[in-house]
Design an enzyme around this catalytic site. Structure first.
Site, PDB file in Angstrom:
ATOM      1  N   ARG A  73      15.230  13.943  23.990  1.00 23.99           N
ATOM      2  CA  ARG A  73      16.174  13.081  23.301  1.00 23.99           C
ATOM      3  C   ARG A  73      17.394  14.785  23.209  1.00 23.99           C
ATOM      4  O   ARG A  73      18.349  13.897  23.399  1.00 23.99           O
ATOM      5  CB  ARG A  73      15.840  12.559  21.676  1.00 23.99           C
ATOM      6  N   ARG A  94      22.798  22.491  27.601  1.00 21.86           N
ATOM      7  CA  ARG A  94      23.531  22.322  28.315  1.00 21.86           C
ATOM      8  C   ARG A  94      23.977  24.278  28.840  1.00 21.86           C
ATOM      9  O   ARG A  94      23.772  24.943  27.890  1.00 21.86           O
ATOM     10  CB  ARG A  94      24.852  21.861  27.527  1.00 21.86           C
ATOM     11  N   ARG A 136       5.526   9.284  10.217  1.00 21.79           N
ATOM     12  CA  ARG A 136       6.331  10.122   9.023  1.00 21.79           C
ATOM     13  C   ARG A 136       7.052   9.388   8.289  1.00 21.79           C
ATOM     14  O   ARG A 136       7.793   8.101   8.616  1.00 21.79           O
ATOM     15  CB  ARG A 136       7.098  11.382  10.663  1.00 21.79           C
ATOM     16  N   ARG A 185      16.194  19.540   6.952  1.00 17.42           N
ATOM     17  CA  ARG A 185      17.593  19.241   7.712  1.00 17.42           C
ATOM     18  C   ARG A 185      17.813  19.197   6.588  1.00 17.42           C
ATOM     19  O   ARG A 185      17.667  18.393   5.675  1.00 17.42           O
ATOM     20  CB  ARG A 185      18.479  18.677   8.617  1.00 17.42           C
ATOM     21  N   GLU A 214      15.985  16.746   4.056  1.00 15.99           N
ATOM     22  CA  GLU A 214      15.341  15.762   3.928  1.00 15.99           C
ATOM     23  C   GLU A 214      13.598  16.669   4.307  1.00 15.99           C
ATOM     24  O   GLU A 214      13.293  17.468   4.792  1.00 15.99           O
ATOM     25  CB  GLU A 214      15.368  15.409   5.371  1.00 15.99           C
ATOM     26  N   TYR A 273      10.184   4.725  19.500  1.00 16.03           N
ATOM     27  CA  TYR A 273      11.014   5.482  18.845  1.00 16.03           C
ATOM     28  C   TYR A 273      12.145   5.044  19.414  1.00 16.03           C
ATOM     29  O   TYR A 273      12.965   5.784  20.489  1.00 16.03           O
ATOM     30  CB  TYR A 273      11.498   7.229  18.881  1.00 16.03           C
ATOM     31  N   ASP A 277      16.533   3.997  19.459  1.00 19.25           N
ATOM     32  CA  ASP A 277      17.683   4.210  18.233  1.00 19.25           C
ATOM     33  C   ASP A 277      17.966   2.926  18.538  1.00 19.25           C
ATOM     34  O   ASP A 277      18.087   2.025  19.124  1.00 19.25           O
ATOM     35  CB  ASP A 277      18.416   4.961  19.566  1.00 19.25           C
TER      36      ASP A 277
END
Ligand code: FAD
Ligand code: UDP
Length: 382
Positions: A174, A178, A257, A288, A311, A359, A361
Site C-alpha cells: 500500500r 520514492r 484487528r 500513531r 491508536e 482490506y 479503501d
C-alpha cells in the site's frame, strides 16, 4: 414493500442503494445497527471544540479511478488537503512513506536518486529476483533490511501482532517508496477531504424518497421483519456485515484487528504540528497519533484546544468493531469455506470490506459497489 434490502449503510451499501434507486428506480430499504449512515468512514463534529472527528479511525479519500472520483463528487466537494505522514524512530522524526528525504536522513547521507537506488538495491539483495511471499520478504525487498527494521518491523508488530512471515505482502505494498523528496502519503491523481464533513456526503447519498434508511436495526436480531430469518429468501439482500457472522461462525472465526481510539482534548492549538504522527518503535505502545484539526487547515477553530486520538491495535473479539482483516493462510482457508456457503445462499450478495473480508479503501469499496450495481444487481433481483 421494498425491492431490495441492504444490510449496512457503509459506502458499499450506500452506493448500491443509491444506484438501485436512481438508476433502476427501485425501492430500497437500508438497515444499519448503528445510529448513523456512513459505516466506518463516518465522522462527527466534537461539541466542545467544533473539530471534525473520524469516529472509527482517520479516513483520507484518495483515488486514481476517474469514475469513482466523478461519482463521489456528485455528493460532496473535496478540499485540497494533501496527506503527509511523519514517523518517530529512535527519538527522531522522519518523513513517511520512505522517500529520498527519509533515506538520506536515516543514513546521514546526501545521495542522489540514482545513488540511493543503487544503495537500497544492495541492501535489498537478500530477496532479489524472488517473488516476495510475505510481508517480511516484501518489505526487505522494497527498502532493504535496515530501513525495514527501523520503520516497518516494529510498527507492523504493533499493528498486527502476527509473525511477519504470516502476513500478506499486499499490506505493505500500500505504501510507495520514492527516490525523490516527494513525501505525499498517496500517489493517486485525486485526493481530499469532504468539504462539509463525511456525514453530509453520506446523508446526500441516501437522500432519495425511494431509499428508506432504518437505523439501530440488527440483521441478526431475534425478531423483526428486517432480520436474516425474516428476509432471506423473501427479498433480495445485499449484505455488507462480516461474512463469518452471517453463517454464525460455522466454519470458524476470521481474524480481525480492531483499534482502541483513546481520545484526548488538550489545551494547545497545536499538539504535534501535523495530522498523523506514526510511532515506529515497539516501546511506544500505540501505533500513531491523529490530530484532527490539521485535516482542515481551511477551517477556523475557536480557542487554543486540540483533539487527538492515540491508536492502540489489538485482536477483535466478536463484540468489537472488525477493522482490519488479518488474512493469514489459515484465514484464507476459512474464507474459502464461507465463499462456498455464500454461493448457495438464496438471493444474497456479499459485498464491502466486511462481506468480502478484504482490506479495501473507500475508493475500492465504491468501485466494487458500482461494478456490482451495473451487472450483479440485475441477476440478484432475479
Ligand atoms: P463499513 O464502513 O464497515 O460498513 C458496514 C456497515 O454494516 C456498518 O455501518 C455496520 O454497522 C453495518 N452492519 C454490520 N453488521 C450489521 C448487522 N448485523 N445489522 C445491521 N448493520 C450491520 N479507506 C480510505 O480510503 N482511506 C482511509 O484513510 C481509510 N482509513 C481507514 C481506517 C480504519 C481504521 C478502517 C477500519 C478503515 C479505513 N478505510 C480507509 C477503509 C474504509 O473504512 C472502507 O473502505 C469503507 O468504509 C468500507 O465500506 P463498507 O460499506 O464495506 O463497510
Ligand atoms: N506500515 C509500517 N510503518 C508505517 C506505516 C505503515 O510498518 O509507518 C505498514 C504497517 O504494516 C501497516 C501497513 O504498512 O499496517 C499499511 O499502512 P497504512 O498507513 O496504509 O495503514 P492504514 O492507514 O490502513 O492503517
Amino acid at each position: 414493500m421494498s425491492d431490495l434490502l441492504v444490510v449496512g449503510a457503509g459506502l458499499y451499501g450506500l452506493t448500491v442503494a443509491e444506484r438501485a434507486a436512481n438508476e433502476l428506480g427501485l425501492h430500497v430499504t437500508i438497515i444499519d445497527k448503528r445510529d448513523h449512515v456512513g459505516g466506518n468512514a463516518y465522522s462527527s463534529f466534537d461539541a466542545a471544540t467544533g473539530i471534525e472527528v473520524h469516529q472509527y479511525g482517520a479516513h483520507l479519500f484518495h483515488t486514481s479511478n476517474e469514475r469513482v472520483w466523478e461519482y463521489a463528487n456528485r455528493f460532496t466537494t473535496f478540499t485540497n488537503y494533501v496527506h503527509r505522514v511523519y514517523t518517530v524512530h529512535g527519538g527522531t522524526v522522519y518523513p513517511m512513506p520512505v522517500n529520498l528525504g527519509t533515506i538520506n536522513q536515516f543514513f546521514g547521507t546526501a545521495m542522489s536518486p540514482d545513488e540511493a537506488r543503487t544503495f537500497i538495491a544492495q541492501q535489498a539483495a537478500e530477496f532479489a529476483g524472488d517473488e516476495p511471499q510475505n510481508l517480511l520478504e516484501k518489505g526487505i525487498s522494497l527498502v532493504g533490511r535496515p530501513l525495514f527494521e527501523a520503520f516497518f518491523a516494529g510498527y507492523t508488530a504493533k499493528q498486527w501482532q502476527t509473525p511477519l512471515e504470516q502476513l500478506p505482502p499486499s499490506i505493505i505494498s500500500r505504501l510507495p517508496v520514492r527516490y525523490t523528496y516527494d513525501n505525499r502519503y498517496f500517489s493517486d491523481t485525486h485526493e481530499g477531504l469532504p468539504a462539509d464533513g463525511y456525514a453530509k456526503w453520506f446523508e446526500r447519498m441516501a437522500d432519495n424518497p425511494r431509499i428508506d434508511v432504518k437505523l439501530g436495526v440488527d440483521f441478526f436480531a431475534a425478531d423483526g421483519d428486517l432480520t436474516k430469518t425474516a428476509a432471506v429468501g423473501q427479498i433480495p439482500v445485499v449484505y455488507t456485515g462480516p461474512i463469518d457472522r452471517y453463517f454464525n461462525y460455522s466454519a470458524g472465526n476470521l481474524a480481525w484487528r480492531t483499534i482502541d481510539l483513546i481520545e484526548e482534548t488538550l489545551p494547545t492549538a497545536d499538539f504535534q504540528g501535523t495530522s498523523v504522527m506514526n510511532y515506529a518503535d515497539t516501546h511506544v505502545p500505540f501505533t500513531r497519533i491523529i490530530e484532527f484539526r490539521h485535516f482542515h487547515p481551511e477551517r477556523s477553530y475557536a480557542g487554543d484546544t486540540t483533539l487527538i486520538h492515540r491508536e492502540y491495535s489489538r485482536f477483535a473479539a466478536p463484540e468489537d468493531e472488525p477493522y482490519y482483516p488479518v488474512n493469514t493462510a489459515a484465514d484464507q482457508a476459512v474464507l474459502a469455506q464461507y465463499r462456498e456457503l455464500a454461493k448457495a445462499e438464496p438471493r444474497v450478495h456479499f459485498g464491502g470490506r466486511l462481506g468480502n473480508y478484504a482490506y479495501l479503501d473507500m475508493h475500492q469499496t465504491i468501485a466494487s459497489a458500482l461494478g456490482f450495481a451495473e451487472t450483479g444487481l440485475i441477476k440478484l433481483l432475479g
